[in-house]
Design a protein around this motif. Structure first.
Motif, PDB file in Angstrom:
ATOM      1  N   LEU A 107      45.115  44.946  51.968  1.00  0.00           N
ATOM      2  CA  LEU A 107      44.326  43.840  51.421  1.00  0.00           C
ATOM      3  C   LEU A 107      42.882  44.262  51.210  1.00  0.00           C
ATOM      4  N   ARG A 108      42.329  44.971  52.187  1.00  0.00           N
ATOM      5  CA  ARG A 108      40.942  45.414  52.074  1.00  0.00           C
ATOM      6  C   ARG A 108      40.754  46.337  50.872  1.00  0.00           C
ATOM      7  N   ASP A 109      41.681  47.289  50.680  1.00  0.00           N
ATOM      8  CA  ASP A 109      41.556  48.223  49.564  1.00  0.00           C
ATOM      9  C   ASP A 109      41.685  47.515  48.222  1.00  0.00           C
ATOM     10  N   PHE A 110      42.572  46.521  48.137  1.00  0.00           N
ATOM     11  CA  PHE A 110      42.742  45.768  46.887  1.00  0.00           C
ATOM     12  C   PHE A 110      41.448  45.034  46.533  1.00  0.00           C
ATOM     13  N   ILE A 111      40.845  44.399  47.526  1.00  0.00           N
ATOM     14  CA  ILE A 111      39.620  43.640  47.268  1.00  0.00           C
ATOM     15  C   ILE A 111      38.476  44.568  46.883  1.00  0.00           C
ATOM     16  N   GLN A 112      38.339  45.679  47.598  1.00  0.00           N
ATOM     17  CA  GLN A 112      37.247  46.602  47.297  1.00  0.00           C
ATOM     18  C   GLN A 112      37.415  47.216  45.906  1.00  0.00           C
ATOM     19  N   GLN A 113      38.644  47.509  45.523  1.00  0.00           N
ATOM     20  CA  GLN A 113      38.875  48.084  44.198  1.00  0.00           C
ATOM     21  C   GLN A 113      38.440  47.117  43.099  1.00  0.00           C
ATOM     22  N   HIS A 114      38.777  45.833  43.252  1.00  0.00           N
ATOM     23  CA  HIS A 114      38.443  44.867  42.210  1.00  0.00           C
ATOM     24  C   HIS A 114      36.974  44.451  42.266  1.00  0.00           C
ATOM     25  N   LEU A 115      36.359  44.509  43.439  1.00  0.00           N
ATOM     26  CA  LEU A 115      34.914  44.290  43.485  1.00  0.00           C
ATOM     27  C   LEU A 115      34.184  45.400  42.739  1.00  0.00           C
ATOM     28  N   GLN A 153      38.232  35.296  41.339  1.00  0.00           N
ATOM     29  CA  GLN A 153      39.188  35.986  40.470  1.00  0.00           C
ATOM     30  C   GLN A 153      40.098  36.905  41.286  1.00  0.00           C
ATOM     31  N   ILE A 154      39.533  37.559  42.289  1.00  0.00           N
ATOM     32  CA  ILE A 154      40.332  38.446  43.129  1.00  0.00           C
ATOM     33  C   ILE A 154      41.374  37.656  43.911  1.00  0.00           C
ATOM     34  N   CYS A 155      40.993  36.504  44.426  1.00  0.00           N
ATOM     35  CA  CYS A 155      41.939  35.677  45.188  1.00  0.00           C
ATOM     36  C   CYS A 155      43.113  35.241  44.318  1.00  0.00           C
ATOM     37  N   GLN A 156      42.827  34.864  43.073  1.00  0.00           N
ATOM     38  CA  GLN A 156      43.917  34.476  42.182  1.00  0.00           C
ATOM     39  C   GLN A 156      44.801  35.668  41.842  1.00  0.00           C
ATOM     40  N   ALA A 157      44.191  36.848  41.651  1.00  0.00           N
ATOM     41  CA  ALA A 157      44.977  38.048  41.370  1.00  0.00           C
ATOM     42  C   ALA A 157      45.883  38.405  42.549  1.00  0.00           C
ATOM     43  N   LEU A 158      45.422  38.194  43.761  1.00  0.00           N
ATOM     44  CA  LEU A 158      46.258  38.448  44.944  1.00  0.00           C
ATOM     45  C   LEU A 158      47.483  37.535  44.956  1.00  0.00           C
ATOM     46  N   ARG A 159      47.288  36.267  44.624  1.00  0.00           N
ATOM     47  CA  ARG A 159      48.429  35.344  44.602  1.00  0.00           C
ATOM     48  C   ARG A 159      49.404  35.678  43.487  1.00  0.00           C
ATOM     49  N   THR A 160      48.887  36.186  42.362  1.00  0.00           N
ATOM     50  CA  THR A 160      49.766  36.560  41.249  1.00  0.00           C
ATOM     51  C   THR A 160      50.503  37.856  41.540  1.00  0.00           C
ATOM     52  N   THR A 161      49.810  38.821  42.134  1.00  0.00           N
ATOM     53  CA  THR A 161      50.413  40.131  42.392  1.00  0.00           C
ATOM     54  C   THR A 161      51.361  40.101  43.587  1.00  0.00           C
ATOM     55  N   PRO A 195      52.183  35.970  52.107  1.00  0.00           N
ATOM     56  CA  PRO A 195      51.007  35.200  52.548  1.00  0.00           C
ATOM     57  C   PRO A 195      49.953  36.052  53.238  1.00  0.00           C
ATOM     58  N   ASP A 196      50.366  37.181  53.819  1.00  0.00           N
ATOM     59  CA  ASP A 196      49.386  38.032  54.478  1.00  0.00           C
ATOM     60  C   ASP A 196      48.410  38.670  53.495  1.00  0.00           C
ATOM     61  N   MET A 197      48.733  38.619  52.187  1.00  0.00           N
ATOM     62  CA  MET A 197      47.852  39.171  51.164  1.00  0.00           C
ATOM     63  C   MET A 197      47.075  38.079  50.433  1.00  0.00           C
ATOM     64  N   HIS A 198      47.109  36.856  50.946  1.00  0.00           N
ATOM     65  CA  HIS A 198      46.404  35.751  50.309  1.00  0.00           C
ATOM     66  C   HIS A 198      45.176  35.371  51.134  1.00  0.00           C
ATOM     67  N   VAL A 199      44.025  35.252  50.497  1.00  0.00           N
ATOM     68  CA  VAL A 199      42.798  34.780  51.138  1.00  0.00           C
ATOM     69  C   VAL A 199      42.083  33.851  50.169  1.00  0.00           C
ATOM     70  N   VAL A 200      41.128  33.108  50.681  1.00  0.00           N
ATOM     71  CA  VAL A 200      40.275  32.296  49.828  1.00  0.00           C
ATOM     72  C   VAL A 200      38.985  33.057  49.572  1.00  0.00           C
ATOM     73  N   LEU A 209      40.485  28.822  32.180  1.00  0.00           N
ATOM     74  CA  LEU A 209      41.512  29.054  31.163  1.00  0.00           C
ATOM     75  C   LEU A 209      42.893  29.199  31.782  1.00  0.00           C
ATOM     76  N   GLY A 210      43.070  28.735  32.997  1.00  0.00           N
ATOM     77  CA  GLY A 210      44.368  28.912  33.656  1.00  0.00           C
ATOM     78  C   GLY A 210      44.633  30.367  33.981  1.00  0.00           C
ATOM     79  N   TRP A 211      43.543  31.116  34.253  1.00  0.00           N
ATOM     80  CA  TRP A 211      43.595  32.541  34.592  1.00  0.00           C
ATOM     81  C   TRP A 211      44.073  33.411  33.438  1.00  0.00           C
ATOM     82  N   GLU A 212      43.961  32.912  32.225  1.00  0.00           N
ATOM     83  CA  GLU A 212      44.075  33.767  31.055  1.00  0.00           C
ATOM     84  C   GLU A 212      42.710  34.386  30.765  1.00  0.00           C
ATOM     85  N   THR A 213      42.697  35.425  29.944  1.00  0.00           N
ATOM     86  CA  THR A 213      41.430  36.018  29.540  1.00  0.00           C
ATOM     87  C   THR A 213      40.959  35.371  28.244  1.00  0.00           C
ATOM     88  N   PRO A 214      39.651  35.384  27.972  1.00  0.00           N
ATOM     89  CA  PRO A 214      39.174  34.852  26.688  1.00  0.00           C
ATOM     90  C   PRO A 214      39.806  35.545  25.493  1.00  0.00           C
TER      91      PRO A 214
END
Length: 409
Positions: free
Chosen positions: A157-165, A173-181, A186-191, A392-397
């Motif tokens: 989880l730490r590496d995923f967050i640091q990579q996207h930061l 945006q990172i929190c939503q990406a964690l829920r999608t990926t 649940p251990d990979m979900h944070v607010v 945008l419902g987590w779509e890109t522009p």
């Protein structure tokens, strides 16, 4: 106010003025001024100020923090509340026994004895006293048990967050990406607040502190929002106010309505013009290598929007900056009417204000913006348009704009 000032308020330390503090806080919460509240409870106005703001330089002991209002007494509680501690202090002042106090509070005598022993204090090094507000603060400080946070316990989880930061994604945006990926983990979900605390709270060390520079603000410490200020009105000839803009622009249902502004560089000598489409949040950046006066801004905006199809040229909303003084010439060249916001009302073009905040990650305040080429601006715009957006419902522009163009074609 049914309150009677006690005649005998002498005694040691925190045994004094316990009821007065409680009544004082209640009066202040009801809208009384400091002077009137102090008069009612019978204390000096300086004492009331110290209760509210703390005493930072006492003649002895450590600085005293502000007192807080007592917690609610509704319903049973496993732990002693501040109101219970105030009651204990009052009964001790009246020389009640431990067992009497325990019976009146419906507690075990050992609970009361242990509370006095743990949270009492020596008054000037000789007399043992029980001060309820200080005791409550000590109990709250001991309450949290030190343990590693969720991010610190999970290297993946730490590496995923640091990579996207590092890619300048926001914590939300990172929190939503964690829920999608990782939808089933649940251990990979944070607010997003968990990520902010892992960056900002001292001593946690769950994320590299250097990553705060990748956040939108680039700050190493959290800071409250500033108060907005009013800008001086500018005399722009033939301006049309936002109140006359078409109604379909307000609800964002119809694409083609844009918001624009400038981001200013060091010493106000350089600038970049920003355009945001209201429905898709699509970003376009206009290059201003020759300054940002009215003529240069007009020419740059014309070059930027000339590639847009006719159905995406419905309107442009701008603030009352002098750089748009030649807006009528821009309208003649592009067939895009320009509307102006009310003075001191940046929320009327909120999408553009938000986008300018995003752009400050790439173009920090106090830097020379003229050193950025047209290719640099295109690269930044492409990166922003490929970020998922919550609105945008987590779509890109870019994805949302492509859908609109496909529908029209």
């Amino acid at each position: 106010m049914d309150f009677e000032i006690r005649e005998n308020r002498t005694g040691g330390g925190g045994r004094r003025l316990t009821r007065e503090r409680e009544v004082y806080l209640r009066l202040m919460s009801q809208g009384y001024g400091n002077a009137e509240a102090c008069r009612i409870v019978g204390v000096n106005r300086r004492t009331g100020k110290r209760w509210r703001h703390g005493h930072h330089s006492p003649t002895y002991g450590k600085p005293k923090p502000p007192i807080s209002a007592g917690s609610s007494t509704a319903g049973p509680s496993r732990y002693l509340r501040e109101a219970d501690r105030i009651y204990i202090a009052d009964r001790l002042r009246e020389n009640a026994s431990i067992r009497q106090i325990a019976a009146e509070l419906g507690r075990s005598p050992s609970t009361i004895s242990r509370e006095i022993r743990r949270n009492g204090a020596l008054w000037r090094g000789k007399d043992w006293v029980y001060r309820p507000h200080a005791a409550h603060r000590r109990a709250e400080q001991r309450g949290p048990r030190p343990k590693a946070g969720k991010i610190g316990q999970n290297p993946e989880l730490r590496d995923f967050i640091q990579q996207h930061l590092t890619l300048r994604w926001s914590p939300e945006q990172i929190c939503q990406a964690l829920r999608t990926t990782f939808p089933d983990r649940p251990d990979m979900h944070v607010v997003h607040e968990t990520i902010y605390q892992a960056l900002y709270v001292q001593g946690r060390g769950e994320l590299r502190r250097a990553l705060t520079k990748a956040l939108r603000t680039g700050r190493t410490m959290r800071r409250p929002h500033r108060m907005s200020y009013k800008r001086r009105p500018r005399n722009i000839p033939d301006k049309v106010m936002i109140s006359e803009r078409a109604a379909d622009a307000a609800d964002r249902a119809v694409p083609g309505h844009w918001e624009g502004d400038l981001i200013i560089g060091k010493d106000h000598k350089s600038a970049i013009a920003t355009l945001v489409e209201r429905t898709t949040r699509y970003v376009m950046l206009a290059h201003l290598p020759d300054g940002h006066n009215a003529a240069a801004t007009r020419d740059s905006l014309v070059r930027t929007v000339e590639s847009l199809p006719p159905h995406l040229r419905r309107s442009l909303t701008w603030d009352q900056g002098s750089e748009m003084a030649r807006h009528t010439e821009f309208t003649v060249a592009t067939d895009i009417p320009v509307y102006f916001c009310d003075p001191g009302s940046p929320w009327q073009r909120g999408s553009n204000e938000n986008t300018n905040g995003l752009l400050r990650q790439y173009f920090p305040k106090g830097t020379d913006l003229s050193r950025h080429s047209r290719e640099d601006l295109d690269r930044v715009a492409a990166e922003l348009n490929s970020r998922p957006r919550k609105t945008l419902g987590w779509e890109t522009p870019a994805e949302r704009l492509a859908k609109l163009l496909a529908t029209v074609s």
